[in-house]
Motif scaffolding. Structure first.
Motif, mmCIF file in Angstrom:
data_model
loop_
_atom_site.group_PDB
_atom_site.id
_atom_site.type_symbol
_atom_site.label_atom_id
_atom_site.label_comp_id
_atom_site.label_asym_id
_atom_site.label_seq_id
_atom_site.Cartn_x
_atom_site.Cartn_y
_atom_site.Cartn_z
ATOM 1 N N VAL B 30 60.234 -6.463 41.903
ATOM 2 C CA VAL B 30 59.263 -7.381 41.486
ATOM 3 C C VAL B 30 58.096 -6.786 40.918
ATOM 4 C CG1 VAL B 30 57.921 -9.276 41.994
ATOM 5 C CG2 VAL B 30 60.357 -9.240 42.807
ATOM 6 N N LEU B 31 57.450 -5.640 41.743
ATOM 7 C CA LEU B 31 56.267 -4.948 41.294
ATOM 8 C C LEU B 31 56.563 -4.463 39.924
ATOM 9 C CD1 LEU B 31 54.460 -3.885 44.487
ATOM 10 C CD2 LEU B 31 53.958 -5.604 43.165
ATOM 11 N N GLY B 32 57.664 -3.664 39.890
ATOM 12 C CA GLY B 32 57.981 -3.030 38.702
ATOM 13 C C GLY B 32 58.049 -3.903 37.369
ATOM 14 N N TRP B 33 58.569 -5.141 37.624
ATOM 15 C CA TRP B 33 58.755 -5.953 36.622
ATOM 16 C C TRP B 33 57.102 -6.639 36.339
ATOM 17 C CZ3 TRP B 33 61.333 -8.213 32.923
ATOM 18 C CH2 TRP B 33 62.955 -7.859 32.784
ATOM 19 N N VAL B 34 56.493 -6.704 37.324
ATOM 20 C CA VAL B 34 55.174 -7.192 36.949
ATOM 21 C C VAL B 34 54.305 -6.298 36.242
ATOM 22 C CG1 VAL B 34 52.677 -7.918 38.027
ATOM 23 C CG2 VAL B 34 55.057 -9.126 38.769
ATOM 24 N N GLY B 35 54.255 -5.083 36.652
ATOM 25 C CA GLY B 35 53.787 -4.004 36.108
ATOM 26 C C GLY B 35 54.164 -3.825 34.565
ATOM 27 N N GLY B 36 55.608 -3.668 34.535
ATOM 28 C CA GLY B 36 56.089 -3.653 33.031
ATOM 29 C C GLY B 36 55.418 -4.897 32.019
ATOM 30 N N LEU B 37 55.578 -6.117 32.909
ATOM 31 C CA LEU B 37 55.169 -7.435 32.031
ATOM 32 C C LEU B 37 53.514 -7.149 31.720
ATOM 33 C CD1 LEU B 37 56.941 -9.562 31.580
ATOM 34 C CD2 LEU B 37 55.792 -10.959 33.217
ATOM 35 N N ARG B 38 52.681 -6.549 32.668
ATOM 36 C CA ARG B 38 51.450 -6.688 32.332
ATOM 37 C C ARG B 38 51.371 -5.515 31.186
ATOM 38 N NH1 ARG B 38 47.511 -4.483 36.932
ATOM 39 N NH2 ARG B 38 48.045 -2.802 36.042
ATOM 40 N N GLY B 39 52.113 -4.602 31.094
ATOM 41 C CA GLY B 39 52.106 -3.455 30.174
ATOM 42 C C GLY B 39 52.332 -4.097 28.715
ATOM 43 N N ALA B 40 53.249 -4.861 28.816
ATOM 44 C CA ALA B 40 53.759 -5.751 27.661
ATOM 45 C C ALA B 40 52.865 -6.722 27.152
ATOM 46 C CB ALA B 40 55.164 -6.389 27.947
ATOM 47 N N VAL B 41 52.275 -7.399 28.016
ATOM 48 C CA VAL B 41 51.515 -8.279 27.610
ATOM 49 C C VAL B 41 50.212 -7.578 27.075
ATOM 50 C CG1 VAL B 41 49.401 -9.865 28.261
ATOM 51 C CG2 VAL B 41 51.864 -10.131 29.400
ATOM 52 N N GLU B 42 49.692 -6.470 27.512
ATOM 53 C CA GLU B 42 48.568 -5.825 27.196
ATOM 54 C C GLU B 42 48.735 -5.282 25.715
ATOM 55 O OE1 GLU B 42 47.567 -2.430 29.600
ATOM 56 O OE2 GLU B 42 46.751 -3.805 31.099
ATOM 57 N N GLU B 43 50.048 -4.814 25.442
ATOM 58 C CA GLU B 43 50.573 -4.338 24.318
ATOM 59 C C GLU B 43 50.749 -5.362 23.149
ATOM 60 O OE1 GLU B 43 53.028 -1.256 24.561
ATOM 61 O OE2 GLU B 43 54.064 -1.290 22.570
ATOM 62 N N VAL B 44 51.333 -6.566 23.582
ATOM 63 C CA VAL B 44 51.057 -7.671 22.530
ATOM 64 C C VAL B 44 49.686 -8.007 22.268
ATOM 65 C CG1 VAL B 44 51.635 -10.016 22.628
ATOM 66 C CG2 VAL B 44 53.503 -8.442 23.452
ATOM 67 N N GLY B 45 48.789 -7.734 23.309
ATOM 68 C CA GLY B 45 47.286 -8.307 23.029
ATOM 69 C C GLY B 45 46.876 -7.355 22.151
ATOM 70 N N ARG B 46 47.131 -6.064 22.073
ATOM 71 C CA ARG B 46 46.563 -5.115 21.131
ATOM 72 C C ARG B 46 47.284 -5.232 19.859
ATOM 73 N NH1 ARG B 46 46.076 0.769 23.616
ATOM 74 N NH2 ARG B 46 48.336 0.316 23.576
#
Ligand SMILES: Nc1ncnc2c1ncn2[C@@H]1O[C@H](COP(=O)(O)OP(=O)(O)O)[C@@H](O)[C@H]1O
Ligand SMILES: [Mg+2]
Lengths: 265, 281
Positions: B30-46
């Protein structure tokens, strides 16, 4: 404007202060790079910041152009304090600077002439003939005559830095920043670049130059003031004579390029 | 049982019981997914910032007309050969295959119309988008990525020239303007390729081919194809500029940015294609 605490005079050279850093701190994530930097850059002189690779020299000059903002502390350029400025105001401050990048950072889609003309065409409404006159004068000054239609990939490292210097000078900036101007050049080109920096300084008496280097020998002949940076703070500052005659172990180690001493690899 | 790995030898006695290990593994997952998700959200944000400024900058001076035209030349004119080649052969092979299928029902007359609708609605915009992503998107990401790692983008900033205005705006704008034109060319040449194969190789009836083509292909088909092309142009422009603009890590980073620009734009084109087709019946 609150300039109360800002020093008016550089203690080393006795010249008026042009740029002042006061207790500047900067971290990138967990990495604390600047740890309370205090620095005065005298007007119309050549100041050299020296320190090992990765100590934060480039970070230091990026602050003065407003490309980075300090976490804490204040920075003045002339009478303007940068800390409180908006991005738009910072952009106006940048126009007072010229910068020579470590790898020249010429635009490789343009030839030498267009690279040097770029800041003029972007920021000043000049006729093409005036642009040409200014650019050709600078090309002659930095010794690149005949290379104006070459693209950066056709130039040697030394020629690229010269073109970078011409581009930095073309709008007659108040401040000129050099990021490691001699790094990667052979000893003869290093001497030639030093001479160019000294000549540029002599030709523009009002120009304030700030040079970053990790090569103590390359800067002794051009500096009016040397500032030694280590681990995010100024550890020594003085004239070149102060550095050559000092018996401080840190300075001796740096001058000798020795593995033995207070600095560890 | 497999022998324990050398470095896990010490924790054999302290090994937690199975349920604990399951919960741990689930937690890590789950943490891996959350981390990946946060990375993805950051990336989409940028990427969103690049997209927003690419668009907002359109009306901010300087307009960069000359640079935009240069980019249209690069993305558009220089893509023409590959677009012409691909569209002619796509129209041709589609005609060949649908002719075989329709011939089983004696419905050869439908070939022209089928090919026309498929090209204008789907194949034209999608294949053009993928080709532009592969050819121009990769080049844009590589160019901006190289400019980033050689401090050319920092130099623009230092010279008080907004790199989003100077570099991103002309490229995004050019991609958006050029994609519908390339798609229209793809559609037209694809239909010509179909016509040539259908009439001269399959000996279909010329009037039947043309009448069905005219009857079946509506302006709506063409418009929806061109609308897709605009969206795909925007995707390729924004994704490639974003990947190049935020490149880190030297030559290797430029390579990664280039690959990922092509992969991400291609996937985004195919996925958004579905949703556009869904939204516009
Ligand atoms: N934008 C940035 N983001 C994160 N770390 C940075 C950034 N710029 C510099 N650093 C880090 O700060 C440290 C000092 O960098 P720099 O000032 O370039 O060193 P130098 O003294 O060699 O010029 C390095 O460890 C570098 O990795
Ligand atoms: Mg540096």
């Amino acid at each position: 404007m609150s300039t109360g605490e800002r020093p008016d005079v550089d203690p080393v050279t006795g010249h008026p202060a042009a740029i002042v850093y006061q207790d500047v701190w900067k971290a990138f994530g967990p990495h604390q790079i600047l740890r309370g930097l205090d620095l005065v850059v005298p007007r119309g002189r050549v100041t050299v910041i020296i320190g090992r690779s990765g100590t934060g020299k480039s970070v230091t000059i990026k602050h003065v152009m407003g490309l980075l903002r300090p976490d804490k502390g204040r920075i003045w350029v002339g009478d303007d304090e940068l800390t409180a400025m908006s991005d738009r105001e910072l952009r106006r401050v940048r126009l007072r600077f010229g910068i020579v990048f470590q790898q020249a950072a010429l635009f490789d889609s343009m030839d030498v002439f267009d690279n040097i003309a770029f800041p003029l065409r972007e920021h000043e409404r000049l006729k093409e003939a005036q642009v040409r006159e200014r650019v050709m004068a600078l090309i002659a000054q930095v010794g690149l005559r005949g290379s104006e239609r070459k693209v950066p990939s056709e130039l040697s490292g030394g020629m690229r830095k010269r073109a970078g210097l011409a581009r930095a000078l073309v709008r007659s900036p108040e401040f000129l920043l050099y990021d490691e101007p001699t790094t990667g050049l052979d000893p003869i080109l290093t001497a030639a670049m030093d001479k160019l920096i000294a000549d540029t300084d002599a030709a523009h008496p009002d120009l304030t130059s700030l040079v970053i280097s990790h090569d103590m020998h390359a800067v002794l002949s051009i500096a009016h003031k040397i500032v030694m940076l280590n681990e995010g703070v100024v550890v020594h500052e003085g004239t070149p004579d102060y550095f050559t005659s000092s018996d401080d172990p840190l300075i001796r180690q740096f001058l000798a390029g020795s593995l033995d001493g207070p600095m560890k690899v | 049982m497999s022998p324990p790995a050398p470095d896990s030898a010490s924790d054999t006695e302290a090994r937690p019981i199975l349920p604990v290990r399951v919960v741990e593994a689930a937690g890590r997952f789950v943490l891996g997914w959350v981390g990946g998700l946060r990375g993805a959200v950051e990336e989409v944000g940028r990427a969103g910032v690049v997209a927003f400024w690419g668009v907002a900058n359109v009306f901010l001076p300087p307009l960069r007309v000359r640079l935009t035209i240069q980019q249209m030349e690069f993305i558009g004119v220089q893509s023409l050969p590959i677009i012409l080649l691909t569209s002619a052969f796509t129209g041709a092979v589609f005609t060949l295959q649908s002719h075989r299928a329709f011939a089983m029902f004696g419905a050869q007359a439908m070939v022209g119309g089928t090919v026309g609708v498929a090209l204008t609605r789907e194949l034209g915009p999608t294949l053009t988008g993928l080709l532009v992503a592969g050819r121009a998107g990769s080049a844009i990401a590589a160019e901006l990525g190289t400019m980033r790692v050689t401090e050319q983008i920092d130099a623009l900033d230092a010279m008080a020239v907004d790199p989003l205005n100077y570099l991103v705006k002309p490229r995004v704008l050019a991609a958006v303007l050029v994609m519908p034109m390339l798609t229209a060319i793809f559609d037209f040449v694809g239909i010509v390729g179909s016509y040539v194969i259908g009439i001269y190789l399959m000996h279909l009836s010329r009037p039947e081919f043309l009448v069905r083509l005219g009857d079946w292909v509506d302006w709506d088909d063409i418009y929806s194809g061109l609308l897709k092309a605009v969206v795909f142009g925007f995707i390729v422009g924004v994704v490639s500029c974003y990947k190049g603009f935020y490149t880190t890590g030297g030559a290797r980073g430029v390579g990664q940015a280039t690959t990922s620009a092509v992969v991400v734009s291609s996937v985004a084109i195919l996925v958004s294609n579905f949703f556009i087709a869904w939204a516009i019946p």
